[in-house]
Design an enzyme around this catalytic site. Structure first.
Site, short mmCIF file in Angstrom:
data_model
loop_
_atom_site.label_atom_id
_atom_site.label_comp_id
_atom_site.label_asym_id
_atom_site.label_seq_id
_atom_site.Cartn_x
_atom_site.Cartn_y
_atom_site.Cartn_z
N GLY A 291 0.83 -1.21 0.00
CA GLY A 291 0.00 0.00 0.00
C GLY A 291 0.86 1.25 0.00
N ASN B 262 -7.50 4.12 9.21
CA ASN B 262 -6.99 2.89 9.83
C ASN B 262 -7.08 2.89 11.35
OD1 ASN B 262 -5.02 4.94 8.93
ND2 ASN B 262 -3.59 3.81 10.21
N GLN C 1 -7.58 0.34 3.85
CA GLN C 1 -8.41 -0.24 4.92
C GLN C 1 -9.83 -0.56 4.43
OE1 GLN C 1 -7.60 -1.23 7.97
NE2 GLN C 1 -5.50 -0.47 7.94
N SER D 23 -3.96 -2.89 -0.55
CA SER D 23 -2.85 -3.71 -0.05
C SER D 23 -3.38 -5.07 0.40
CB SER D 23 -2.19 -2.99 1.12
OG SER D 23 -1.17 -3.79 1.66
N GLY D 24 -2.74 -6.14 -0.10
CA GLY D 24 -3.24 -7.49 0.13
C GLY D 24 -3.32 -7.93 1.58
N HIS D 25 -2.34 -7.52 2.39
CA HIS D 25 -2.28 -8.11 3.74
C HIS D 25 -3.36 -7.58 4.67
CE1 HIS D 25 -0.08 -4.97 6.25
NE2 HIS D 25 0.12 -4.48 5.05
N THR E 96 10.51 -7.79 -11.72
CA THR E 96 9.86 -9.09 -11.96
C THR E 96 8.75 -9.28 -10.93
OG1 THR E 96 11.90 -9.94 -12.85
CG2 THR E 96 10.28 -11.58 -12.15
N CYS F 289 2.29 0.93 12.50
CA CYS F 289 3.53 1.49 11.97
C CYS F 289 4.08 2.52 12.94
CB CYS F 289 3.26 2.14 10.62
SG CYS F 289 1.98 1.32 9.70
N1 PLP Z 1 -2.66 3.17 4.11
C1 PLP Z 1 -3.39 2.76 5.16
C2 PLP Z 1 -4.69 3.43 5.45
C3 PLP Z 1 -2.93 1.73 5.98
O1 PLP Z 1 -3.66 1.33 7.03
C4 PLP Z 1 -1.69 1.12 5.67
C5 PLP Z 1 -1.14 0.05 6.55
O2 PLP Z 1 -1.35 0.03 7.75
C6 PLP Z 1 -0.99 1.57 4.54
C7 PLP Z 1 -1.50 2.59 3.79
C8 PLP Z 1 0.31 0.95 4.15
O3 PLP Z 1 0.11 -0.30 3.57
P1 PLP Z 1 1.31 -1.36 3.50
O4 PLP Z 1 1.51 -1.89 4.88
O5 PLP Z 1 0.85 -2.40 2.54
O6 PLP Z 1 2.50 -0.61 2.99
#
Ligand code: PLP
Length: 393
Positions: free
Chosen positions: A70, A151, A179, A199-201, A237, A325
């Site tokens: 993301g 988030n 999110q 973002s996949g996770h 790749t 983060c």
């Molecule tokens: N944007 C938002 C709103 C998020 O919650 C996050 C991750 O917590 C990100 C961006 C960043 O995504 P990634 O962890 O895949 O870099």
């Protein structure tokens, strides 16, 4: 009991998603850019995943670009649009002050490079309005970037209305939907955004894979230089296993979205009701409407969020005190300050984020543990002794 209630930080890989990834970790090892059958096979799998993403967000497959996360998608959208269009349109960008660091830090770095950024304030529930955005638009505004869902507190922004005012002034709109995708309906045709990050996770795919939707005709400059992958826009790749996981996960997460949203919302409501009933002097920071199904952010006054997290962990419960983060950072969350919480209240906050894998029993367990932890920490706090004299319960 072990309860994972930090799904906004990341999610576990769904077993079906893992199955979908396995071929790419075994026989499907060809480089998708090669022309022999082993490569073509990989390329076809890549195309299928692209179609799965396109279907989930309602766009054309060739408007989907796979990225590493993301954060990369956000950086690419913002820097790419600015670089390509600033010379024609100007160097002004509009955002909100509750964006994820992936957006905020990118914009702060760009300010040092000569861009001007308007950081719009949000109200006490974490919302910005289209009127605020419209008032901030200037003749030199090149981009508006507003997150779909926050988030930390889960507020959902009025993206469609923001796009309407942006289009009236001919300004591009990017939304960080990291999110939102897989948790609420996301439809780029309905909203009209030009770029969207995911973002996949965050929806049971592995970490390290994301995507950027770019509307046909919109051209963000490349972030990196290299080979011709992703139709010459994103070299490197491809992470085929991750991409196949992302495709399978987005398909699964959106297959029964309404049912899943109802289920997760019912867990959220039960958790909020229980907290409010059992713990005096707390404040729910998640808004009462236009919110994500799974997010519960609460400030438990007169205690430290960090101590609460440690004690929750000792009881087998994973939650967070801000955005993952930012943990390890002693400053209170910028989002909680932006919705007007005083520093000491923001410090006493905890976020639970639930998903379809959580159960009612787990919520009951959190509710059996959290009030006791709050009471124990308050019993040790001189502030609580003082507060009991003044607070009305
Ligand atoms: N944007 C938002 C709103 C998020 O919650 C996050 C991750 O917590 C990100 C961006 C960043 O995504 P990634 O962890 O895949 O870099």
């Amino acid at each position: 009991m072990f309860v994972y209630a930090d799904n906004a930080a990341t999610t576990r890989i769904d077993p079906d998603v893992l199955q979908a990834m396995m071929p790419a970790l075994q026989d499907l090892y060809g480089n998708p850019s090669t022309i022999y059958s082993k490569g073509r096979e990989a390329h076809e799998a890549l195309d299928r995943a692209r179609e799965q993403v396109a279907k989930a967000i309602n766009c054309r497959p060739n408007e989907v670009y796979f990225t590493s996360c993301g954060t990369e998608s956000d950086n690419w959208a913002i820097r790419g649009i600015a670089r390509h269009y600033a010379s024609k349109k100007g160097k002004h960008i509009i955002t909100t002050n509750i964006e994820h660091h992936a957006v905020l830090e990118t914009l702060k770095a760009m300010e040092k490079e000569g861009y001007e950024v308007t950081f719009l304030p949000v109200n006490e529930e974490g919302f910005v309005t289209a009127e605020q955005v419209e008032q901030a638009i200037r003749p030199d505004t090149v981009l508006i970037t507003v997150m779909t869902a926050n988030n930390e507190i889960g507020s959902i922004q009025p993206i469609e209305e923001i796009v309407k005012v942006a289009k009236a002034h001919n300004v591009f709109v990017h939304t960080d939907a990291v999110q939102a995708v897989g948790h609420i309906p996301v439809d780029v045709q309905a909203s009209g955004v030009d770029l969207l990050s995911l973002s996949g996770h965050k929806f049971h795919a592995p970490k390290g894979v994301g995507a950027l939707y770019v509307r046909r005709g919109v051209i963000p400059d490349n972030l990196m230089n290299g080979g011709g992958q992703e139709r010459n826009r994103r070299p490197g790749t491809e992470n085929l296993a991750g991409i196949l996981g992302l495709g399978a996960a987005i398909e699964k997460a959106t297959a029964n979205l309404e049912r899943d949203m109802n289920y997760v919302s019912s867990l959220r409501d039960k958790l909020i009701e229980g907290i409010v009933k059992e713990i005096p002097c707390c404040k729910i920071n998640t808004p009462s409407h236009d919110r994500l199904p799974g997010t519960v952010n609460v400030s438990i006054k007169y205690i430290e969020g960090e101590s609460m997290l440690l004690m929750l962990d000792m009881n087998g419960i994973c939650a967070t005190s801000g955005s993952a983060c930012a943990s390890g950072d002693l400053d209170p969350s910028h989002v909680l300050l932006a919705i007007g919480l005083p520093h000491e209240v923001a410090h006493g906050s905890v976020r639970f984020s639930l998903c379809t894998k959580n159960t009612e029993e787990e919520v009951d367990y959190i509710l059996s543990v959290l009030p006791k932890i709050a009471q124990r920490l308050r019993d040790m706090s001189p502030l609580w002794e003082e507060a009991k004299k003044n607070e009305t319960f």
